[in-house]
Design an enzyme around this catalytic site. Structure first.
Site, PDB file in Angstrom:
ATOM      1  N   HIS A  62      10.945   9.568 -33.844  1.00 64.69           N
ATOM      2  CA  HIS A  62      12.205   9.391 -33.113  1.00 64.69           C
ATOM      3  C   HIS A  62      13.378   9.293 -34.094  1.00 64.69           C
ATOM      4  O   HIS A  62      13.252   8.686 -35.147  1.00 64.69           O
ATOM      5  CB  HIS A  62      12.141   8.143 -32.238  1.00 64.69           C
ATOM      6  CG  HIS A  62      11.262   8.325 -31.046  1.00 64.69           C
ATOM      7  ND1 HIS A  62       9.888   8.321 -31.132  1.00 64.69           N
ATOM      8  CD2 HIS A  62      11.564   8.558 -29.753  1.00 64.69           C
ATOM      9  CE1 HIS A  62       9.385   8.524 -29.935  1.00 64.69           C
ATOM     10  NE2 HIS A  62      10.375   8.678 -29.085  1.00 64.69           N
ATOM     11  N   SER A  75      16.382  14.469 -26.982  1.00 59.29           N
ATOM     12  CA  SER A  75      17.082  13.382 -27.668  1.00 59.29           C
ATOM     13  C   SER A  75      18.580  13.636 -27.726  1.00 59.29           C
ATOM     14  O   SER A  75      19.376  12.720 -27.541  1.00 59.29           O
ATOM     15  CB  SER A  75      16.542  13.187 -29.081  1.00 59.29           C
ATOM     16  OG  SER A  75      15.296  12.539 -29.052  1.00 59.29           O
ATOM     17  N   GLU A  78      19.924  12.848 -24.250  1.00 54.68           N
ATOM     18  CA  GLU A  78      19.863  11.416 -23.960  1.00 54.68           C
ATOM     19  C   GLU A  78      20.933  10.648 -24.744  1.00 54.68           C
ATOM     20  O   GLU A  78      21.631   9.799 -24.183  1.00 54.68           O
ATOM     21  CB  GLU A  78      18.467  10.877 -24.297  1.00 54.68           C
ATOM     22  CG  GLU A  78      17.395  11.395 -23.357  1.00 54.68           C
ATOM     23  CD  GLU A  78      15.986  11.399 -23.935  1.00 54.68           C
ATOM     24  OE1 GLU A  78      15.082  11.846 -23.206  1.00 54.68           O
ATOM     25  OE2 GLU A  78      15.786  10.977 -25.100  1.00 54.68           O
ATOM     26  N   GLN A  79      21.093  10.980 -26.017  1.00 53.11           N
ATOM     27  CA  GLN A  79      22.087  10.274 -26.822  1.00 53.11           C
ATOM     28  C   GLN A  79      23.510  10.652 -26.403  1.00 53.11           C
ATOM     29  O   GLN A  79      24.403   9.805 -26.393  1.00 53.11           O
ATOM     30  CB  GLN A  79      21.855  10.531 -28.311  1.00 53.11           C
ATOM     31  CG  GLN A  79      20.613   9.827 -28.818  1.00 53.11           C
ATOM     32  CD  GLN A  79      20.601   9.649 -30.321  1.00 53.11           C
ATOM     33  OE1 GLN A  79      21.636   9.516 -30.953  1.00 53.11           O
ATOM     34  NE2 GLN A  79      19.412   9.610 -30.891  1.00 53.11           N
ATOM     35  N   ILE A 111      14.093   2.088 -31.446  1.00 56.73           N
ATOM     36  CA  ILE A 111      13.802   2.922 -30.282  1.00 56.73           C
ATOM     37  C   ILE A 111      14.295   2.194 -29.036  1.00 56.73           C
ATOM     38  O   ILE A 111      13.980   1.012 -28.829  1.00 56.73           O
ATOM     39  CB  ILE A 111      12.285   3.185 -30.107  1.00 56.73           C
ATOM     40  CG1 ILE A 111      11.637   3.670 -31.397  1.00 56.73           C
ATOM     41  CG2 ILE A 111      12.031   4.134 -28.937  1.00 56.73           C
ATOM     42  CD1 ILE A 111      11.983   5.056 -31.817  1.00 56.73           C
ATOM     43  N   ALA A 113      15.217   3.338 -24.762  1.00 54.89           N
ATOM     44  CA  ALA A 113      15.468   4.323 -23.704  1.00 54.89           C
ATOM     45  C   ALA A 113      16.942   4.171 -23.324  1.00 54.89           C
ATOM     46  O   ALA A 113      17.320   3.187 -22.693  1.00 54.89           O
ATOM     47  CB  ALA A 113      14.559   4.072 -22.510  1.00 54.89           C
ATOM     48  N   VAL A 114      17.765   5.112 -23.742  1.00 52.92           N
ATOM     49  CA  VAL A 114      19.219   4.949 -23.622  1.00 52.92           C
ATOM     50  C   VAL A 114      19.802   5.425 -22.296  1.00 52.92           C
ATOM     51  O   VAL A 114      20.970   5.155 -22.021  1.00 52.92           O
ATOM     52  CB  VAL A 114      19.961   5.649 -24.791  1.00 52.92           C
ATOM     53  CG1 VAL A 114      19.563   5.029 -26.123  1.00 52.92           C
ATOM     54  CG2 VAL A 114      19.741   7.147 -24.788  1.00 52.92           C
TER      55      VAL A 114
END
Length: 158
Positions: A62, A75, A78-79, A111, A113-114
């Protein structure tokens, strides 16, 4: 998912766990799946049954949150949704410093979950969790990885 070929299954689900297609590959043997939850549970079981060393490798796959590096498309999305792709220079420096402090202490990236979180909530979580003991943080990272995997599965299969 049950009617896919091995290649199709891997193409579709190989990235559910960040840069770790081995999870989908091992879960493939459990076909047919009765539901999305069954598929998810099998994938989590594959990870849970793997040695600690393999779990650590999974965690290290990650990216650091807020870092400007090449990441998987999931990723990146999500970011970006959490505002981490639009950090001011000062915010970027704060995230970089805290990421480094976290890495130095634990030996793996932070880590979280955003999805549904903003950059301020993420930074607060980093500040709190860097105070944890390594074993607690290792388990927390794994739980967050499972949340990320479920969110990715739901997005792909809906």
């Amino acid at each position: 998912m049950n009617k896919t070929t091995e290649h199709e299954f891997m193409e579709f689900l190989g990235g559910i766990f960040e840069h770790s297609p081995w999870v989908a590959e091992k879960a493939l043997n459990a076909k047919p799946f009765s539901s999305l939850e069954h598929l998810y549970e099998k994938m989590v079981s594959v990870v849970e049954q793997s040695p600690e060393k393999q779990k650590l490798i999974l965690i290290k796959e990650h990216p650091n949150l807020g870092e400007r590096i090449e990441m998987s498309p999931d990723s990146v999305s999500e970011q970006a949704g959490a505002g981490l792709k639009n950090l001011t220079p000062a915010e970027y420096d704060k995230f970089s410093t805290l990421n480094q402090q976290y890495m130095d202490k634990f030996g793996f990236p932070f880590i979280l979950a955003v999805k549904g979180k903003n950059k301020h909530q993420i930074y607060e979580a980093m500040e709190q969790r860097v105070q944890n003991q390594r074993e607690i943080e290792f388990q927390t990272a794994m739980k967050e990885i499972y949340k990320i995997a479920l969110l990715r599965l739901e997005e792909k299969i809906q």
